[in-house]
Design a protein around this motif. Structure first.
Motif, PDB file in Angstrom:
ATOM      1  N   THR A 180      -6.000  38.537 -16.573  1.00  0.00           N
ATOM      2  CA  THR A 180      -7.205  38.270 -15.784  1.00  0.00           C
ATOM      3  C   THR A 180      -7.528  39.512 -14.963  1.00  0.00           C
ATOM      4  O   THR A 180      -6.772  40.490 -14.965  1.00  0.00           O
ATOM      5  N   VAL A 181      -8.637  39.457 -14.234  1.00  0.00           N
ATOM      6  CA  VAL A 181      -8.991  40.594 -13.376  1.00  0.00           C
ATOM      7  C   VAL A 181      -7.953  40.797 -12.276  1.00  0.00           C
ATOM      8  O   VAL A 181      -7.866  41.879 -11.685  1.00  0.00           O
ATOM      9  N   ASP A 182      -7.158  39.762 -12.006  1.00  0.00           N
ATOM     10  CA  ASP A 182      -6.112  39.870 -10.978  1.00  0.00           C
ATOM     11  C   ASP A 182      -4.773  40.297 -11.553  1.00  0.00           C
ATOM     12  O   ASP A 182      -3.792  40.424 -10.806  1.00  0.00           O
ATOM     13  N   GLY A 183      -4.702  40.501 -12.868  1.00  0.00           N
ATOM     14  CA  GLY A 183      -3.463  40.946 -13.471  1.00  0.00           C
ATOM     15  C   GLY A 183      -2.960  39.992 -14.535  1.00  0.00           C
ATOM     16  O   GLY A 183      -3.600  38.991 -14.865  1.00  0.00           O
ATOM     17  N   PRO A 184      -1.784  40.285 -15.086  1.00  0.00           N
ATOM     18  CA  PRO A 184      -1.240  39.465 -16.175  1.00  0.00           C
ATOM     19  C   PRO A 184      -0.598  38.186 -15.663  1.00  0.00           C
ATOM     20  O   PRO A 184      -0.243  38.064 -14.484  1.00  0.00           O
ATOM     21  N   GLY A 185      -0.437  37.234 -16.573  1.00  0.00           N
ATOM     22  CA  GLY A 185       0.247  35.991 -16.266  1.00  0.00           C
ATOM     23  C   GLY A 185       0.793  35.374 -17.529  1.00  0.00           C
ATOM     24  O   GLY A 185       0.554  35.866 -18.638  1.00  0.00           O
ATOM     25  N   GLU A 186       1.542  34.303 -17.376  1.00  0.00           N
ATOM     26  CA  GLU A 186       2.071  33.601 -18.544  1.00  0.00           C
ATOM     27  C   GLU A 186       2.228  32.125 -18.233  1.00  0.00           C
ATOM     28  O   GLU A 186       2.372  31.728 -17.064  1.00  0.00           O
ATOM     29  N   LEU A 187       2.163  31.323 -19.284  1.00  0.00           N
ATOM     30  CA  LEU A 187       2.300  29.880 -19.177  1.00  0.00           C
ATOM     31  C   LEU A 187       3.188  29.374 -20.312  1.00  0.00           C
ATOM     32  O   LEU A 187       2.878  29.632 -21.484  1.00  0.00           O
ATOM     33  N   PRO A 188       4.266  28.679 -20.012  1.00  0.00           N
ATOM     34  CA  PRO A 188       4.981  28.004 -21.093  1.00  0.00           C
ATOM     35  C   PRO A 188       4.029  27.048 -21.803  1.00  0.00           C
ATOM     36  O   PRO A 188       3.164  26.429 -21.156  1.00  0.00           O
ATOM     37  N   LEU A 189       4.162  26.935 -23.104  1.00  0.00           N
ATOM     38  CA  LEU A 189       3.257  26.056 -23.837  1.00  0.00           C
ATOM     39  C   LEU A 189       3.328  24.626 -23.306  1.00  0.00           C
ATOM     40  O   LEU A 189       2.344  23.889 -23.340  1.00  0.00           O
ATOM     41  N   ALA A 190       4.486  24.235 -22.772  1.00  0.00           N
ATOM     42  CA  ALA A 190       4.637  22.896 -22.203  1.00  0.00           C
ATOM     43  C   ALA A 190       3.694  22.672 -21.025  1.00  0.00           C
ATOM     44  O   ALA A 190       3.339  21.531 -20.714  1.00  0.00           O
ATOM     45  N   ASP A 191       3.286  23.757 -20.360  1.00  0.00           N
ATOM     46  CA  ASP A 191       2.375  23.659 -19.214  1.00  0.00           C
ATOM     47  C   ASP A 191       0.966  24.141 -19.538  1.00  0.00           C
ATOM     48  O   ASP A 191       0.062  24.011 -18.709  1.00  0.00           O
TER      49      ASP A 191
END
Length: 330
Positions: A180-191
């Motif tokens: 995003t414009v605020d930087g990287p992120g990640e989400l487990p597929l479960a969430d």
């Protein structure tokens, strides 16, 4: 079709800037779902951001022995990759079962994760649909629902998620990465996929303006002996009426680890954790497999015309786990 803008991007920062600046912008990968929904009027983006030329089309090993899959990798390339076939065969099988060759050549991993339901009421603008128009009602509850959800649904929505790929990813604890414009992120597929609740129009936990950059598969040793089985109403290309991704590790006739996920039974790929716990530490037998399936499916709440899915899933669990344990014993 509503008029829309079109921008082709060549780098991730440029794509993120466009997506972050326009809440009506959508990513265009293969377009195999989005363009159809635009034609029917369900999707009405103001801007299409063409991401096919982003440098996200690679599959590479991670230092810990997993795999990193770029968001613009095509389904065909994913299914054919030798490390996917060797380490996570159920994922390759799921992708091959998911669509025709022509669609696989166009469809992308990121787009597959974001595809919308194939519920007929969702795509019919003349019918109420809470997923399309919040608060309008769910036509499927009292209407045609033979292929709708039996797990995790509410009176607000009984639609199912159509992805085959996502079922295998769920079984192997995949993690979705994004920018995003605020930087990287990640989400487990479960969430990654939100529960239906009373807001079925809110489907993922992605932040506004996020660009999916890839999927990371952790090392899962038992995934090397895994299988995806899909049941559909015709042998040619069709969406599932029930499916399973499963992997199992057996030692001395005892299940040390089991991975199971169901498809075509909920609004998201359904990780069968109750069944996994029931199997772990138990014997290898059809009776044990059936009992584990029954424990998971005790939460099922079928509608008047889709109760067959409960029996179908139970049979899939027994059949696929039996095949896998026999294969592991050879």
């Amino acid at each position: 079709m509503r008029e829309f803008g079109y921008e082709r991007v060549h780098d991730v920062p440029g794509a993120v800037a466009l997506l972050g600046a326009d809440p009506d912008a959508r990513c265009l990968g293969g377009g195999t779902n989005l363009v159809d929904l635009m034609k029917s009027g369900v999707e009405r983006p103001g801007l299409l951001v063409d991401v096919r030329e982003l440098p996200l089309d690679h599959i590479e090993s991670t230092p810990d022995g997993g795999l990193r899959i770029g968001a613009t990798v095509t389904n065909s390339d994913l299914a054919a990759h030798p490390e996917v076939r060797r380490r996570y065969p159920a994922l390759a099988q799921a992708v091959l079962a998911g669509a025709s060759g022509q669609l696989r050549n166009m469809a992308t991993v990121g787009g597959n994760l974001l595809q919308r339901t194939r519920c007929g009421y969702f795509t019919d603008l003349s019918k109420p649909c809470n997923k399309r128009t919040p608060g309008s009602g769910c036509s499927a509850v009292e209407g045609e629902h033979h292929n709708h959800a039996v797990l995790g649904a509410t009176e607000h929505c009984v639609a199912i998620h159509p992805s085959d790929m996502g079922v295998a990813l769920a079984a192997f604890d995949a993690v979705v990465t994004y920018e995003t414009v605020d930087g990287p992120g990640e989400l487990p597929l479960a969430d990654f996929y939100l529960p239906v609740g009373d807001t079925p129009h809110l489907e993922t936990a992605l932040p506004p303006g996020a660009l999916i950059t890839g999927v990371v598969l952790p090392p899962v040793p038992c995934a090397a002996v895994s299988r995806y089985r899909k049941v559909r109403e015709r042998a040619s290309y069709a969406f599932a009426i029930g499916s399973i991704a499963a992997a199992v590790d057996v030692e001395d006739g005892v299940v040390r680890e089991a991975r199971i996920a169901f498809g075509a039974v909920a609004s998201r790929p359904w990780r069968a954790r109750v069944a996994e716990r029931a199997l772990t530490g138990g014997p290898v037998s059809a009776e044990a497999f059936a009992a584990a399936a029954d424990a998971e499916l005790a939460a099922a709440r079928p509608l008047s015309h889709n109760g067959y899915k409960v029996t179908l899933l139970r049979n899939l669990v027994v059949a696929v786990l039996t095949e896998l344990t026999e294969e592991a014993a050879r």
